[in-house]
Design an enzyme around this catalytic site. Sequence first.
Site, PDB file in Angstrom:
ATOM      1  N   HIS A 135       0.803  -1.229   0.000  1.00 57.84           N
ATOM      2  CA  HIS A 135       0.000   0.000   0.000  1.00 57.84           C
ATOM      3  C   HIS A 135       0.836   1.279   0.000  1.00 57.84           C
ATOM      4  O   HIS A 135       0.281   2.367  -0.193  1.00 57.84           O
ATOM      5  CB  HIS A 135      -0.927   0.030   1.219  1.00 57.84           C
ATOM      6  CG  HIS A 135      -1.931  -1.068   1.250  1.00 57.84           C
ATOM      7  ND1 HIS A 135      -2.770  -1.343   0.194  1.00 57.84           N
ATOM      8  CD2 HIS A 135      -2.242  -1.982   2.218  1.00 57.84           C
ATOM      9  CE1 HIS A 135      -3.549  -2.364   0.511  1.00 57.84           C
ATOM     10  NE2 HIS A 135      -3.240  -2.774   1.724  1.00 57.84           N
ATOM     11  N   GLY A 143      -1.986   2.077   4.833  1.00 57.24           N
ATOM     12  CA  GLY A 143      -2.296   0.676   5.096  1.00 57.24           C
ATOM     13  C   GLY A 143      -1.208  -0.073   5.820  1.00 57.24           C
ATOM     14  O   GLY A 143      -0.882  -1.200   5.445  1.00 57.24           O
ATOM     15  N   HIS A 172      -6.443  -7.428   0.543  1.00 57.07           N
ATOM     16  CA  HIS A 172      -6.532  -6.021   0.155  1.00 57.07           C
ATOM     17  C   HIS A 172      -5.835  -5.807  -1.191  1.00 57.07           C
ATOM     18  O   HIS A 172      -4.781  -6.395  -1.459  1.00 57.07           O
ATOM     19  CB  HIS A 172      -5.876  -5.133   1.216  1.00 57.07           C
ATOM     20  CG  HIS A 172      -6.503  -5.254   2.567  1.00 57.07           C
ATOM     21  ND1 HIS A 172      -6.132  -6.238   3.464  1.00 57.07           N
ATOM     22  CD2 HIS A 172      -7.468  -4.522   3.174  1.00 57.07           C
ATOM     23  CE1 HIS A 172      -6.851  -6.100   4.577  1.00 57.07           C
ATOM     24  NE2 HIS A 172      -7.670  -5.074   4.424  1.00 57.07           N
ATOM     25  N   TYR A 298      -3.841 -10.663  10.159  1.00 56.49           N
ATOM     26  CA  TYR A 298      -3.992  -9.999  11.454  1.00 56.49           C
ATOM     27  C   TYR A 298      -4.468 -10.958  12.544  1.00 56.49           C
ATOM     28  O   TYR A 298      -4.848 -10.531  13.619  1.00 56.49           O
ATOM     29  CB  TYR A 298      -4.899  -8.773  11.276  1.00 56.49           C
ATOM     30  CG  TYR A 298      -4.329  -7.940  10.158  1.00 56.49           C
ATOM     31  CD1 TYR A 298      -3.173  -7.192  10.358  1.00 56.49           C
ATOM     32  CD2 TYR A 298      -4.840  -8.017   8.874  1.00 56.49           C
ATOM     33  CE1 TYR A 298      -2.567  -6.505   9.321  1.00 56.49           C
ATOM     34  CE2 TYR A 298      -4.250  -7.326   7.830  1.00 56.49           C
ATOM     35  CZ  TYR A 298      -3.110  -6.572   8.059  1.00 56.49           C
ATOM     36  OH  TYR A 298      -2.497  -5.917   7.015  1.00 56.49           O
TER      37      TYR A 298
END
Length: 382
Positions: A135, A143, A172, A298
Amino acid sequence: MAEQFALIYSSRFSQYSYGDFHPFKVDRYRLTYELMDHCGLLTVPQMVQVECPEADEAALETFHRPDYLKTLASFSADDDVHANFFYGLGDVENPVFKGLYDWARLMCGGTLEAARQVCEFKARAAFSMAGGWHHAHAARASGFSYINDSVVAINALLEQGKRVVYVDLDAHHGDGVQEAFYTTDQVMTISIHENGKDFYPYSGFVDEVGEGAGYGYSINIPLVPHSDDLIFEQAFSRIVLPLIESYRPDILVTQLGADFMRTDPLTRLEGTTSFMEYAARQFLATGIPWVAVGGGGYHRLNVARAWTLLWATMIGHPVADALPENFLPTVTSLGEETLLLRDPPHLASPDDFSRAQQHLDKTCSYLERQIFPLFHLRAGGV
């Protein structure tokens, strides 16, 4: 001569922290390394472990603006509170902490080293788990990403005259990498991700296909929430593999974030560890020299399990379905209950699968009509 595989790692990863309440936990790298070790994956004869070096500023400046790098370095010099929202620094998403610039250079250096191992030392493949910060933009953190290691490493490959395909499997969209190469035909970027309609970074739509000389070399396969392994695998077989074969790159660079998994707290996809193994087998089967980097994820144990299976598949070393017994105390200390290295099979609910299938069919049909003819491909085959 036997094929060799390189693992890029450093114990220095654990010296840094985004903060106790930030979703990105640096200790996932240590957990992954420990699980690899418990699975017997760090002593196989076909691998070499390489210490992660720090990237120098000359390499970083092939993509990042000097003023941004200067600010990042200055903010990282002490524990004082710093913020510059023009550069995306100092907010909740992209905190500033002492040593941040060193951490970013270390992470980027690992990806550069992985590319070096493949190009100069002729490793069959190399994995730098600390890379994958897709990102970051030329002069803005975004990000959780401060330095775009994949762009920097690909620029180094381009300087050597290499053609590159970059495949991003993170939940993402790989917006920073796409942006860097949106107008060139020397890099093809392919991203499978959760639809950006209401999901960060709100980009990666199917009609983002490149501009100028880069028209047709930016490929996006957005998936609706609750897409499962079957949807991922169809996207891979229908779009990703034919384009890689047709483009015929010298180097394959892949970002393998583990946040596509169904229990990740920040995403809404329903993948399992099975897709990570599937993707790794397919990348190996291309026969193209392969640079693999980490990325998102995560749920720490998910990350450790997925990347351990990635490494096991990459080096061709079988592992059991269950977690090693001597790793279970670590699982307990994390407050987790799973005893499995591999997830059991999982299918989305019939309604969710139907919506995901319809959306995927529409996406693939668009790419097969608009992009495949540029590479002399037909739907369903070369």
